[in-house]
Design an enzyme around this catalytic site. Sequence first.
Site, mmCIF file in Angstrom:
data_model
loop_
_atom_site.group_PDB
_atom_site.id
_atom_site.type_symbol
_atom_site.label_atom_id
_atom_site.label_comp_id
_atom_site.label_asym_id
_atom_site.label_seq_id
_atom_site.Cartn_x
_atom_site.Cartn_y
_atom_site.Cartn_z
ATOM 1 N N LYS A 47 -3.709 8.971 10.177
ATOM 2 C CA LYS A 47 -2.937 9.601 11.125
ATOM 3 C C LYS A 47 -1.532 9.521 11.181
ATOM 4 C CE LYS A 47 -6.668 8.048 14.251
ATOM 5 N NZ LYS A 47 -7.054 7.720 15.691
ATOM 6 N N GLY A 48 -1.116 8.655 10.161
ATOM 7 C CA GLY A 48 0.323 8.357 10.277
ATOM 8 C C GLY A 48 1.269 9.453 9.903
ATOM 9 N N GLU A 103 2.855 10.872 3.062
ATOM 10 C CA GLU A 103 2.234 9.558 3.549
ATOM 11 C C GLU A 103 3.526 9.163 4.503
ATOM 12 O OE1 GLU A 103 0.241 7.126 3.795
ATOM 13 O OE2 GLU A 103 -1.038 6.884 2.070
ATOM 14 N N ASP A 104 3.021 8.374 5.342
ATOM 15 C CA ASP A 104 3.740 7.863 6.466
ATOM 16 C C ASP A 104 4.521 6.662 5.608
ATOM 17 O OD1 ASP A 104 1.718 6.036 5.919
ATOM 18 O OD2 ASP A 104 1.172 5.928 8.187
ATOM 19 N N ASP A 107 2.893 0.749 1.188
ATOM 20 C CA ASP A 107 3.063 -0.662 1.357
ATOM 21 C C ASP A 107 2.783 -1.417 -0.057
ATOM 22 O OD1 ASP A 107 3.528 -3.478 1.957
ATOM 23 O OD2 ASP A 107 1.912 -3.550 3.448
ATOM 24 N N ASP A 163 1.284 3.330 13.917
ATOM 25 C CA ASP A 163 0.930 2.798 15.131
ATOM 26 C C ASP A 163 0.642 1.232 15.328
ATOM 27 O OD1 ASP A 163 -1.377 2.625 13.257
ATOM 28 O OD2 ASP A 163 -2.702 2.198 15.163
HETATM 29 P P1 5GP Z 1 -1.007 0.181 1.202
HETATM 30 O O1 5GP Z 1 -2.217 0.582 0.585
HETATM 31 O O2 5GP Z 1 0.188 1.005 0.605
HETATM 32 O O3 5GP Z 1 -0.855 -1.183 1.323
HETATM 33 O O4 5GP Z 1 -1.166 0.802 2.727
HETATM 34 C C1 5GP Z 1 -0.504 1.649 3.350
HETATM 35 C C2 5GP Z 1 -1.181 1.848 4.587
HETATM 36 O O5 5GP Z 1 -0.972 0.718 5.450
HETATM 37 C C3 5GP Z 1 -0.085 3.039 5.243
HETATM 38 O O6 5GP Z 1 -0.496 4.439 5.300
HETATM 39 C C4 5GP Z 1 -0.260 2.585 6.745
HETATM 40 O O7 5GP Z 1 -1.248 2.971 7.459
HETATM 41 C C5 5GP Z 1 -0.372 0.883 6.573
HETATM 42 N N1 5GP Z 1 0.969 0.264 6.871
HETATM 43 C C6 5GP Z 1 1.451 -0.411 6.006
HETATM 44 N N2 5GP Z 1 2.476 -1.098 6.395
HETATM 45 C C7 5GP Z 1 2.638 -0.575 7.593
HETATM 46 C C8 5GP Z 1 3.605 -1.009 8.936
HETATM 47 O O8 5GP Z 1 4.982 -1.727 8.527
HETATM 48 N N3 5GP Z 1 3.373 -0.378 10.107
HETATM 49 C C9 5GP Z 1 2.137 0.342 10.209
HETATM 50 N N4 5GP Z 1 2.009 0.789 11.588
HETATM 51 N N5 5GP Z 1 1.068 0.550 9.213
HETATM 52 C C10 5GP Z 1 1.641 -0.039 7.993
#
Ligand code: 5GP
Length: 183
Positions: A47-48, A103-104, A107, A163
């Site tokens: 939802k981000g 994408e929001d 990470d 969120d």
């Molecule tokens: P990745 O596979 O890149 O580690 O994960 C990305 C997802 O993790 C993002 O789409 C988000 O939903 C969540 N995420 C990563 N960092 C944060 C953060 O600082 N705050 C929040 N609320 N969600 C995060």
Amino acid sequence: MDQKVIGNDIEKVVVTEEQLKAKVKELASRLEVDYRDRDLLMVGVLKGAIMAMADLSRALQRHVEMDWMAVSSYGSGTKSSGVVRILKDLDRDITGREVLIVEDIVDSGLTLSWLKANLESRGAKSVEVLAILRKPEAAKVDVKVKYIGFEIPTDFVVGYGLDFNEKYRNLPFVGVLAKHIYS
Ligand code: 5GP
């Protein structure tokens, strides 16, 4: 609830509302140039990405189609593992389409890496990525994010779609959550 009240739960603002507005405008201008005379299908990751999709699409002075995907990443605790399950798939076939994943935040980049490969395997003509925020960890994974809003530190952030337990998505800025909220 008054947004100032919600804002009190924030320890530090990382990206202001004004910065987000200016960046969305700038990214939309780049997209208008890069996708001139091309098809554009924005795929928002739920939802981000809701705020980014809503703002970006309205800033674009051209036709744009929008579709949505929801994925869940299997992992231990807060770290994603790169093994992804589709909770909601696209409504339409993307064969031959010019896809922009919105994408929001990136990470570890593992979710995104999987998603990009998945959409490419469906025969899209192109698959590029736009992320409003990127954390330093992302540099370790070999996934090209063509459009990036802001590079931010590793702190857990909320707001502008992001969120904590489904709350804070409606904050118009991005901030670090105060410790007393989760301790
Ligand atoms: P990745 O596979 O890149 O580690 O994960 C990305 C997802 O993790 C993002 O789409 C988000 O939903 C969540 N995420 C990563 N960092 C944060 C953060 O600082 N705050 C929040 N609320 N969600 C995060």
